[in-house]
Design a protein around this motif. Sequence first.
Motif, short mmCIF file in Angstrom:
data_model
loop_
_atom_site.label_atom_id
_atom_site.label_comp_id
_atom_site.label_asym_id
_atom_site.label_seq_id
_atom_site.Cartn_x
_atom_site.Cartn_y
_atom_site.Cartn_z
N TYR A 154 -15.18 -5.13 56.28
CA TYR A 154 -16.23 -6.08 55.88
C TYR A 154 -17.61 -5.53 56.17
N TYR A 155 -17.85 -5.10 57.39
CA TYR A 155 -19.20 -4.69 57.77
C TYR A 155 -19.61 -3.33 57.20
N SER A 156 -18.65 -2.53 56.83
CA SER A 156 -19.00 -1.25 56.20
C SER A 156 -19.68 -1.48 54.85
N PHE A 160 -22.72 -0.49 57.92
CA PHE A 160 -22.34 -0.26 59.31
C PHE A 160 -21.33 0.88 59.40
N GLU A 161 -21.45 1.67 60.48
CA GLU A 161 -20.55 2.78 60.74
C GLU A 161 -19.98 2.66 62.15
N THR A 162 -18.85 3.31 62.38
CA THR A 162 -18.25 3.30 63.71
C THR A 162 -19.24 3.88 64.73
N SER A 163 -19.50 3.16 65.79
CA SER A 163 -20.53 3.56 66.76
C SER A 163 -20.14 4.82 67.53
N LYS A 164 -18.85 5.02 67.74
CA LYS A 164 -18.40 6.19 68.51
C LYS A 164 -18.84 7.49 67.85
N LYS A 165 -19.01 7.45 66.55
CA LYS A 165 -19.48 8.62 65.79
C LYS A 165 -20.82 9.10 66.32
N TYR A 166 -21.61 8.19 66.88
CA TYR A 166 -22.95 8.51 67.38
C TYR A 166 -23.02 8.48 68.91
N GLY A 167 -21.86 8.42 69.55
CA GLY A 167 -21.84 8.44 71.01
C GLY A 167 -22.23 7.13 71.65
N ASP A 176 -11.97 1.25 68.51
CA ASP A 176 -13.21 1.95 68.18
C ASP A 176 -13.72 1.58 66.80
N GLU A 177 -12.82 1.41 65.85
CA GLU A 177 -13.26 1.17 64.46
C GLU A 177 -13.93 -0.17 64.28
N ASN A 178 -13.74 -1.09 65.24
CA ASN A 178 -14.34 -2.43 65.12
C ASN A 178 -15.69 -2.56 65.80
N PHE A 179 -16.10 -1.54 66.54
CA PHE A 179 -17.42 -1.56 67.19
C PHE A 179 -18.32 -0.65 66.37
N MET A 180 -19.31 -1.26 65.71
CA MET A 180 -20.05 -0.57 64.66
C MET A 180 -21.56 -0.70 64.84
N ILE A 181 -22.29 0.22 64.21
CA ILE A 181 -23.75 0.19 64.25
C ILE A 181 -24.33 0.38 62.85
N LEU A 182 -25.54 -0.11 62.69
CA LEU A 182 -26.32 0.10 61.47
C LEU A 182 -27.70 0.59 61.87
N LYS A 183 -28.06 1.79 61.44
CA LYS A 183 -29.39 2.32 61.71
C LYS A 183 -30.38 1.74 60.71
N LEU A 184 -31.51 1.28 61.21
CA LEU A 184 -32.53 0.70 60.34
C LEU A 184 -33.71 1.64 60.18
N ASN A 185 -34.63 1.60 61.11
CA ASN A 185 -35.81 2.46 61.04
C ASN A 185 -35.51 3.78 61.74
N ASP A 186 -36.40 4.31 62.49
CA ASP A 186 -36.22 5.62 63.12
C ASP A 186 -35.49 5.48 64.45
N PHE A 187 -34.16 5.50 64.39
CA PHE A 187 -33.36 5.46 65.61
C PHE A 187 -32.94 6.87 65.98
N SER A 188 -33.24 7.27 67.19
CA SER A 188 -32.98 8.64 67.63
C SER A 188 -31.49 8.87 67.90
N ASN A 189 -30.95 9.95 67.36
CA ASN A 189 -29.57 10.32 67.63
C ASN A 189 -29.36 10.76 69.07
#
Length: 204
Positions: A154-156, A160-167, A176-189
Amino acid sequence: MTVKLQQEDIDVRKVNSNDIDAIDNINMIAFNGSSEKELVRKLRVGKTYVKDLSLVADIDVNLASAILFKKSSNQFELVSDSMRKQIGYIMLTEVSIQNDEGKLYNEGILALAPVSVVPAFQKMGVGKKMIETSIKKAKQLGYSLIIVLGHKEYYSKFGFETSKKYGITSPFNVPDENFMILKLNDFSNEIRGLVVYPDEFYIV
């Protein structure tokens, strides 16, 4: 009169003082219990509350009545003599990320929870419009990241992407697949670590 709900029928707007009882009802009915209602109540008076990102979805009261009638729903207490009736609620709250060295990043990071839609109006695009509106508003306000615990499929759809991908990891014991993030503006990796939720999330 048609009883099909269109996206243009749904108004997603900032909560006002007249919506509080309706929000309680929405959360009670949507989640079949009081936990989410109590969480929202506590967050509303907490330090991490963002008034501009506490949003309600409403529709014409006659359209709401027609949909409830067609579905033979027992949720008629939601319908009153007002012009509009609240059928959904969404909240984004400020959270932090703590890295392995204990440094806390607490600027521009949000958690999306809850997303509540009255069951009779689910699968009609209400949640979709609330999420899209909240993402747009969060970006306009300068926030850089949204975190959500939810269904990957749904959230993809919203980016939204799996947060673990970005640490970035969850404090909860969830897949892991259910905890997700969406980058908006300038979020530092370079910002990586454990998400720190407000205390309110642990006391309801």
